[in-house]
Design a protein around this motif. Sequence first.
Motif, PDB file in Angstrom:
ATOM      1  N   ILE B 363      30.041  31.211  47.034  1.00 15.67           N
ATOM      2  CA  ILE B 363      31.004  32.159  47.615  1.00 15.67           C
ATOM      3  C   ILE B 363      31.942  32.650  46.513  1.00 15.67           C
ATOM      4  O   ILE B 363      32.254  33.839  46.427  1.00 15.67           O
ATOM      5  N   MET B 364      32.372  31.725  45.655  1.00 19.21           N
ATOM      6  CA  MET B 364      33.270  32.118  44.557  1.00 19.21           C
ATOM      7  C   MET B 364      32.591  33.122  43.629  1.00 19.21           C
ATOM      8  O   MET B 364      33.223  34.076  43.174  1.00 19.21           O
ATOM      9  N   GLN B 365      31.302  32.897  43.366  1.00 18.61           N
ATOM     10  CA  GLN B 365      30.582  33.863  42.519  1.00 18.61           C
ATOM     11  C   GLN B 365      30.546  35.231  43.186  1.00 18.61           C
ATOM     12  O   GLN B 365      30.785  36.254  42.542  1.00 18.61           O
ATOM     13  N   SER B 366      30.260  35.242  44.484  1.00 15.91           N
ATOM     14  CA  SER B 366      30.208  36.518  45.221  1.00 15.91           C
ATOM     15  C   SER B 366      31.567  37.196  45.168  1.00 15.91           C
ATOM     16  O   SER B 366      31.666  38.409  44.936  1.00 15.91           O
ATOM     17  N   LEU B 367      32.614  36.380  45.399  1.00  5.96           N
ATOM     18  CA  LEU B 367      33.968  36.943  45.380  1.00  5.96           C
ATOM     19  C   LEU B 367      34.300  37.501  44.002  1.00  5.96           C
ATOM     20  O   LEU B 367      34.923  38.555  43.885  1.00  5.96           O
ATOM     21  N   PHE B 368      33.863  36.775  42.979  1.00  5.58           N
ATOM     22  CA  PHE B 368      34.123  37.247  41.618  1.00  5.58           C
ATOM     23  C   PHE B 368      33.516  38.633  41.412  1.00  5.58           C
ATOM     24  O   PHE B 368      34.193  39.559  40.953  1.00  5.58           O
ATOM     25  N   TYR B 369      32.242  38.780  41.791  1.00  3.80           N
ATOM     26  CA  TYR B 369      31.580  40.078  41.602  1.00  3.80           C
ATOM     27  C   TYR B 369      32.283  41.162  42.433  1.00  3.80           C
ATOM     28  O   TYR B 369      32.512  42.276  41.960  1.00  3.80           O
ATOM     29  N   ALA B 370      32.624  40.809  43.683  1.00  9.51           N
ATOM     30  CA  ALA B 370      33.239  41.816  44.567  1.00  9.51           C
ATOM     31  C   ALA B 370      34.630  42.198  44.071  1.00  9.51           C
ATOM     32  O   ALA B 370      34.989  43.384  44.071  1.00  9.51           O
ATOM     33  N   ILE B 371      35.407  41.197  43.635  1.00 10.18           N
ATOM     34  CA  ILE B 371      36.783  41.488  43.213  1.00 10.18           C
ATOM     35  C   ILE B 371      36.779  42.264  41.901  1.00 10.18           C
ATOM     36  O   ILE B 371      37.493  43.265  41.768  1.00 10.18           O
ATOM     37  N   VAL B 372      35.957  41.822  40.952  1.00 14.05           N
ATOM     38  CA  VAL B 372      35.901  42.568  39.679  1.00 14.05           C
ATOM     39  C   VAL B 372      35.410  43.997  39.938  1.00 14.05           C
ATOM     40  O   VAL B 372      35.974  44.973  39.420  1.00 14.05           O
ATOM     41  N   GLY B 373      34.378  44.125  40.775  1.00  9.54           N
ATOM     42  CA  GLY B 373      33.860  45.456  41.111  1.00  9.54           C
ATOM     43  C   GLY B 373      34.920  46.315  41.763  1.00  9.54           C
ATOM     44  O   GLY B 373      35.076  47.495  41.445  1.00  9.54           O
ATOM     45  N   SER B 374      35.692  45.710  42.670  1.00  8.30           N
ATOM     46  CA  SER B 374      36.738  46.469  43.374  1.00  8.30           C
ATOM     47  C   SER B 374      37.859  46.870  42.414  1.00  8.30           C
ATOM     48  O   SER B 374      38.370  47.988  42.492  1.00  8.30           O
ATOM     49  N   VAL B 375      38.237  45.948  41.534  1.00  8.55           N
ATOM     50  CA  VAL B 375      39.324  46.268  40.587  1.00  8.55           C
ATOM     51  C   VAL B 375      38.896  47.425  39.673  1.00  8.55           C
ATOM     52  O   VAL B 375      39.659  48.382  39.460  1.00  8.55           O
ATOM     53  N   ILE B 376      37.666  47.353  39.172  1.00 11.08           N
ATOM     54  CA  ILE B 376      37.173  48.463  38.332  1.00 11.08           C
ATOM     55  C   ILE B 376      37.136  49.745  39.169  1.00 11.08           C
ATOM     56  O   ILE B 376      37.524  50.820  38.704  1.00 11.08           O
ATOM     57  N   GLY B 377      36.696  49.603  40.429  1.00 12.54           N
ATOM     58  CA  GLY B 377      36.661  50.760  41.334  1.00 12.54           C
ATOM     59  C   GLY B 377      38.041  51.357  41.533  1.00 12.54           C
ATOM     60  O   GLY B 377      38.227  52.580  41.502  1.00 12.54           O
ATOM     61  N   TYR B 378      39.052  50.481  41.724  1.00 11.39           N
ATOM     62  CA  TYR B 378      40.447  50.938  41.874  1.00 11.39           C
ATOM     63  C   TYR B 378      40.861  51.775  40.667  1.00 11.39           C
ATOM     64  O   TYR B 378      41.425  52.844  40.805  1.00 11.39           O
ATOM     65  N   VAL B 379      40.589  51.203  39.491  1.00 10.04           N
ATOM     66  CA  VAL B 379      41.002  51.886  38.254  1.00 10.04           C
ATOM     67  C   VAL B 379      40.331  53.253  38.187  1.00 10.04           C
ATOM     68  O   VAL B 379      40.975  54.273  37.898  1.00 10.04           O
ATOM     69  N   LEU B 380      39.019  53.284  38.467  1.00 11.48           N
ATOM     70  CA  LEU B 380      38.294  54.557  38.411  1.00 11.48           C
ATOM     71  C   LEU B 380      38.862  55.550  39.421  1.00 11.48           C
ATOM     72  O   LEU B 380      39.061  56.728  39.108  1.00 11.48           O
ATOM     73  N   ILE B 381      39.148  55.059  40.625  1.00 11.16           N
ATOM     74  CA  ILE B 381      39.603  55.976  41.679  1.00 11.16           C
ATOM     75  C   ILE B 381      41.002  56.504  41.384  1.00 11.16           C
ATOM     76  O   ILE B 381      41.227  57.718  41.411  1.00 11.16           O
ATOM     77  N   PHE B 382      41.933  55.589  41.083  1.00 13.82           N
ATOM     78  CA  PHE B 382      43.334  56.027  40.969  1.00 13.82           C
ATOM     79  C   PHE B 382      43.695  56.581  39.592  1.00 13.82           C
ATOM     80  O   PHE B 382      44.646  57.335  39.477  1.00 13.82           O
ATOM     81  N   PHE B 383      42.935  56.203  38.574  1.00 15.77           N
ATOM     82  CA  PHE B 383      43.291  56.689  37.234  1.00 15.77           C
ATOM     83  C   PHE B 383      42.324  57.738  36.702  1.00 15.77           C
ATOM     84  O   PHE B 383      42.604  58.400  35.722  1.00 15.77           O
ATOM     85  N   ILE B 384      41.182  57.877  37.323  1.00 15.37           N
ATOM     86  CA  ILE B 384      40.231  58.879  36.826  1.00 15.37           C
ATOM     87  C   ILE B 384      39.872  59.902  37.904  1.00 15.37           C
ATOM     88  O   ILE B 384      40.108  61.095  37.732  1.00 15.37           O
ATOM     89  N   PHE B 385      39.348  59.444  39.032  1.00 16.54           N
ATOM     90  CA  PHE B 385      38.826  60.401  40.009  1.00 16.54           C
ATOM     91  C   PHE B 385      39.927  61.212  40.699  1.00 16.54           C
ATOM     92  O   PHE B 385      39.805  62.435  40.825  1.00 16.54           O
ATOM     93  N   ILE B 386      40.969  60.536  41.172  1.00 16.39           N
ATOM     94  CA  ILE B 386      42.018  61.290  41.889  1.00 16.39           C
ATOM     95  C   ILE B 386      42.690  62.298  40.958  1.00 16.39           C
ATOM     96  O   ILE B 386      42.793  63.490  41.308  1.00 16.39           O
ATOM     97  N   PRO B 387      43.139  61.884  39.737  1.00 17.49           N
ATOM     98  CA  PRO B 387      43.709  62.901  38.836  1.00 17.49           C
ATOM     99  C   PRO B 387      42.711  64.030  38.522  1.00 17.49           C
ATOM    100  O   PRO B 387      43.086  65.194  38.464  1.00 17.49           O
ATOM    101  N   HIS B 388      41.425  63.643  38.365  1.00 13.89           N
ATOM    102  CA  HIS B 388      40.419  64.665  38.045  1.00 13.89           C
ATOM    103  C   HIS B 388      40.266  65.660  39.194  1.00 13.89           C
ATOM    104  O   HIS B 388      40.279  66.875  38.986  1.00 13.89           O
ATOM    105  N   PHE B 389      40.133  65.148  40.421  1.00 17.35           N
ATOM    106  CA  PHE B 389      39.927  66.048  41.556  1.00 17.35           C
ATOM    107  C   PHE B 389      41.190  66.845  41.885  1.00 17.35           C
ATOM    108  O   PHE B 389      41.104  67.950  42.410  1.00 17.35           O
TER     109      PHE B 389
END
Lengths: 226, 444
Positions: B363-389
């Motif tokens: 479960i911890m491994q799954s959470l690690f992948y999901a949390i890291v993926g989400s954090v990278i997703g956050y960065v992409l969305i709020f610092f790249i995609f939203i300003p870009h769009f």
Amino acid sequence: MKPVIEIQNIIKSFGKDELKVDVLKGISLTINKGDFVALMGKSGAGKSTLFYQMSLLDRQTSGEVSIFGQHTDVLSEEERVSFRLQHLGYIFQDYALVPEFSAEENVMLPLMMLGHDEPEAQVIARKTLDRFGLEGKYTNRPNQLSGGQQQRVSIARAVAKGPALLFADEPTANLDGASSDEVIEVLRTLNREGQTILMVTHEEDYAQYCNRVFWMEDGLITKERN
Amino acid sequence: MPQSTKQSIWHVAWKLAFRQIQRSSIWMNILTITIMVLTFLNLVLITGILTGLTEGIFNDNRSQYTGDVLISTLTGEDVIENAYAIQATLESHPDIESYAVRYVKQSTVEANYQTRWDFDAQENSVSTEVVGIDPTAETAVTNLADSVAVGEYLREGESGYILLGSDNLAEYTEFSDSFDPLKNIAPGTRVKVSYSAGATAENAASGPHGGGDNGSGVDRSGVSAEFIVKGIVESKVSQVAKRAYITTDDWNRLVGGAVNGANEFAILLASGVGEQAIADELRGYGFDTYAKIETAEEAIPSVLDDLSKTFGLLGNAAGGVAVVVSAITVFVVIYINALTRRKQIGILKGIGIKGEAIKRAYIMQSLFYAIVGSVIGYVLIFFIFIPHFNANPIDFPVSDGILAATFWGTTLRAFILVSVTAIAGYIPAWLIVRQNTLDSILGR
């Protein structure tokens, strides 16, 4: 002598109805504290099956296995895991180390499961590894150790928690002659210190170091040497 | 210091999970995290763009047409009665930053009236709403001047010019198959605006410039007037793009009766003022007896509202599919991982490691992948995609699409993803751990 394991009329069958095969056909024996026991026999004789029943890795079809007077049949799977953790140590033929862990971490794992915190477990693990000549190999991972060294790590993992009973399943089968001798010497030393050991082996040469040897044939103990 | 069993389980689980992640193939980790990032983006982006599309429609409607509050003619009425009183109230209200009065008349705009000598020839005309505006007030509320794509905006006090909405023109509209728009129109083209006589037309006939051609371009006998196209108004708000605009002065010359016959008030409120409160206040004055008073949100045409709800449902459906895909992906990744370690799991159980610790490690491994993926997703969305769009909106036909993603909405989606991933990681671990210990060790 105080009995450590008592087994009564153990039968282990595989398959059902007309396909049913009895691999163990009603074995009874007692192992006492301080014994160094060898289980010998040809392939298919049933020695490994008996080993698994006695070491609580499997459940017999009928009969009774008692360890330290505890009837193990009544234990649930989880209770058997706890029982193994607290009282039994295992040495597997292929070392069975966790490849992602270093030598000391492999030894630490059961200690941590027993409730030791990490620094405490590390101290015990290193002392145990030192005892088996693995100073300086603490942080080596299994693939950075020779076969003999890996088996000694496996022995260290089994004995670090101070089990009452040590099970060794053909511990020299994958080792060269020199490494095998080293491992047997380690087991002999442990036995001299009072450790009860049950070992499955093909090697007559190593069985001679045991104070009791059981020969198996076709699911039965056919000969015993004390 | 000895630990309790619960602590030991967590401690061992953490140790197992940490080392398995740390020592597993870097490419496997990157691949798994990439899948989680893409799943997270799928979850947020599809919904965000669909919502952004409708939000774009709403925002454009507000900023280019309704303002924060729109007062319009009651259904069945030609004009807002008592518009004077409403205007006086708006003028003195401290919370109203500006407002624009509009006078609307369904009219015909004709382009080839000077050259069409043969009356059997097809008329180059279109039926549209001609709106009288105060250019300064209108652009203060709706930035109409910014919507002039070709030519120039109207100036206060000038006369004889008209702005044509692009939906009326063949060169701009995409709907020319369904009706017959004006052709060959450009700034400088002369057009004739006329409307059928009615109550307001009668007013016009008796208005200040009524009673026949006075030389200012108004043909009073036919209630029509000639204008020069000054600019083309392009907007994705159809209510803006389908109209034609003249100054209030010209409206008075053409129609008359503007003073007490307004059709719309678009109101821009001061920053921080609640539009619902102002709408309620205006209703409290009894103005809703004479006019329809709506907030920008209420003034959204029902078809757009339905569209928005439809897109919302589509977004949620797409998000749901994304979650299921991510769950299956994580399940497969963890299942394969656990399956390839089946023997090792058996040995761990054999040496006394509790099944719960092993399951929690997965479960911890799954959470690690999901949390890291989400954090990278956050960065992409709020610092790249939203300003870009925001800087480069997607050019949808109906609006400028932005990425509508709020922090809390995105967090909710991240939470859903992490929760589903944890479950998806637990199930395969549970399936493998519950197997007979000896069977796992022997691989049978």
